[in-house]
Design an enzyme around this catalytic site. Structure first.
Site, PDB file in Angstrom:
ATOM      1  CD  GLU A 159      47.032  88.892  -8.734  1.00 18.69           C
ATOM      2  OE1 GLU A 159      47.088  89.806  -9.599  1.00 18.69           O
ATOM      3  OE2 GLU A 159      46.349  87.862  -8.890  1.00 18.69           O
ATOM      4  CG  ASP A 215      44.268  84.730  -4.451  1.00 15.94           C
ATOM      5  OD1 ASP A 215      45.154  85.524  -4.092  1.00 15.94           O
ATOM      6  OD2 ASP A 215      44.210  84.216  -5.585  1.00 15.94           O
ATOM      7  CE  LYS A 251      47.869  83.877  -4.802  1.00 18.21           C
ATOM      8  NZ  LYS A 251      47.549  84.982  -5.731  1.00 18.21           N
ATOM      9  CD  GLU A 262      50.208  83.288 -12.518  1.00 18.42           C
ATOM     10  OE1 GLU A 262      49.853  83.639 -11.369  1.00 18.42           O
ATOM     11  OE2 GLU A 262      49.409  82.923 -13.400  1.00 18.42           O
ATOM     12  CG  ASP A 269      42.132  85.770  -7.842  1.00 23.65           C
ATOM     13  OD1 ASP A 269      42.955  84.927  -8.255  1.00 23.65           O
ATOM     14  OD2 ASP A 269      42.292  87.007  -8.017  1.00 23.65           O
ATOM     15  CB  SER A 270      42.365  80.491 -10.341  1.00 23.51           C
ATOM     16  OG  SER A 270      42.462  79.699  -9.170  1.00 23.51           O
TER      17      SER A 270
HETATM   18  O1  KIV Z   1      44.285  82.293  -8.071  1.00 22.74           O
HETATM   19  C1  KIV Z   1      45.130  81.405  -8.187  1.00 22.74           C
HETATM   20  O2  KIV Z   1      44.824  80.214  -8.329  1.00 22.74           O
HETATM   21  C2  KIV Z   1      46.521  81.803  -8.161  1.00 22.74           C
HETATM   22  C3  KIV Z   1      47.540  80.792  -8.541  1.00 22.74           C
HETATM   23  C4  KIV Z   1      47.509  80.591  -9.991  1.00 22.74           C
HETATM   24  C5  KIV Z   1      48.882  81.140  -8.038  1.00 22.74           C
HETATM   25  O3  KIV Z   1      46.814  82.920  -7.864  1.00 22.74           O
END
Ligand code: KIV
Length: 262
Positions: free
Chosen positions: A112, A81, A110, A179, A42-43
């Site tokens: 958090e 994500d 993934k 992280e 989600d970056s």
């Molecule tokens: O969203 C992302 O790219 C991430 C990484 C920085 C681990 O969660």
């Protein structure tokens, strides 16, 4: 790489190397480089959409980019994500959204957080959705931290992170991203788990590493955290190319005879 390979890599002390990708072009380049796991992170809210943080990324955004990556990647493990508020409100909603990411072609999702997320991780694992955890500086909680700040520096915070990591493993997580935390803490967590830890700003002792692709390539320089190492300077190259193109068109040098049809 497949999900079961993650634990095998840890047993065999083989590094799990992950980068983010958000589209087909870069997914193919990542695979050509021999990198076996892609995180559709989600970056993308920051590096693709130009936002200040990841909080505005939606499920629709994640599904779109996950499909672009999985449509191109042939053999990578693709992790999708889960964006902010796609899993926080309840287990049922989390389950449905995780399922949608798998339907878009991801092999794992993934999310958090630790303690509060255990029931989600358990529920997903029970129905065959592999989950990667994410602990330490979790960007979706940025408002709680008051900025992107290293986590786990104090004794109690460190203890809580170790407990969260163990609990995530117990709940069924197949790997955990660590992280922005002290390297020593990440090392302790890594030693206590049978699933791999994948570090980003968590030192060299993790079982694997992940970086945001555009950071690694030197394409995104609005904000470069201490843990980023740019292995190329593609923004500078792009600027130079674009300026030369402009100059050559202005000077009548492009297109030349060799770029023209006769
Ligand atoms: O969203 C992302 O790219 C991430 C990484 C920085 C681990 O969660």
């Amino acid at each position: 790489m497949t999900v079961p390979d993650l634990e095998r890599y840890k047993r065999e002390k083989k590094k799990v190397i992950v980068v983010t990708a958000y589209d087909a072009l870069f997914a193919r380049i990542v695979e050509q480089a021999g990198i076996e796991a892609i995180l559709v992170g989600d970056s993308l809210g920051v590096v693709v959409q130009g936002k200040q943080n990841t909080l505005t990324v939606t499920m629709e955004d994640m599904l779109y980019h996950t499909k672009l990556v999985t449509g191109a990647a042939q053999k990578s493990l693709v992790i999708g994500d889960m964006p902010f508020m796609s899993y926080q409100a309840g287990t049922e909603e989390a389950l449905r959204n995780a399922g949608r990411l798998l339907q878009a072609g991801a092999h794992a999702v993934k999310l958090e957080g630790g303690g509060a997320m255990l029931d989600r991780v358990e529920a997903m694992t029970r129905v065959g959705i592999p989950v990667v955890g994410h602990l330490g500086m979790t960007p979706q909680s940025i408002n709680q931290y008051g900025g992107y700040k290293v986590q786990g520096k104090g004794k109690n915070q460190a203890k809580a992170l170790v407990a969260d990591a163990k609990a995530l493993q117990e709940a069924g997580a197949v790997a955990i991203v660590l992280e922005a935390m002290p390297a020593k803490l990440a090392c302790t967590i890594t030693e206590q788990l049978t699933i791999p830890t994948i570090g980003i700003g968590a030192g060299p002792h993790c079982d694997g590493q992940v970086l945001v692709l555009y950071d690694l390539l030197g394409l995104f320089d609005d904000f470069v955290p201490k843990f980023v190492k740019p292995y190329a300077h593609l923004k500078a190259d792009a600027l130079q190319a674009l300026r030369r193109y402009k100059e050559e068109v202005e000077q009548g040098k492009f297109p030349s005879d060799s770029e023209s049809y006769h």
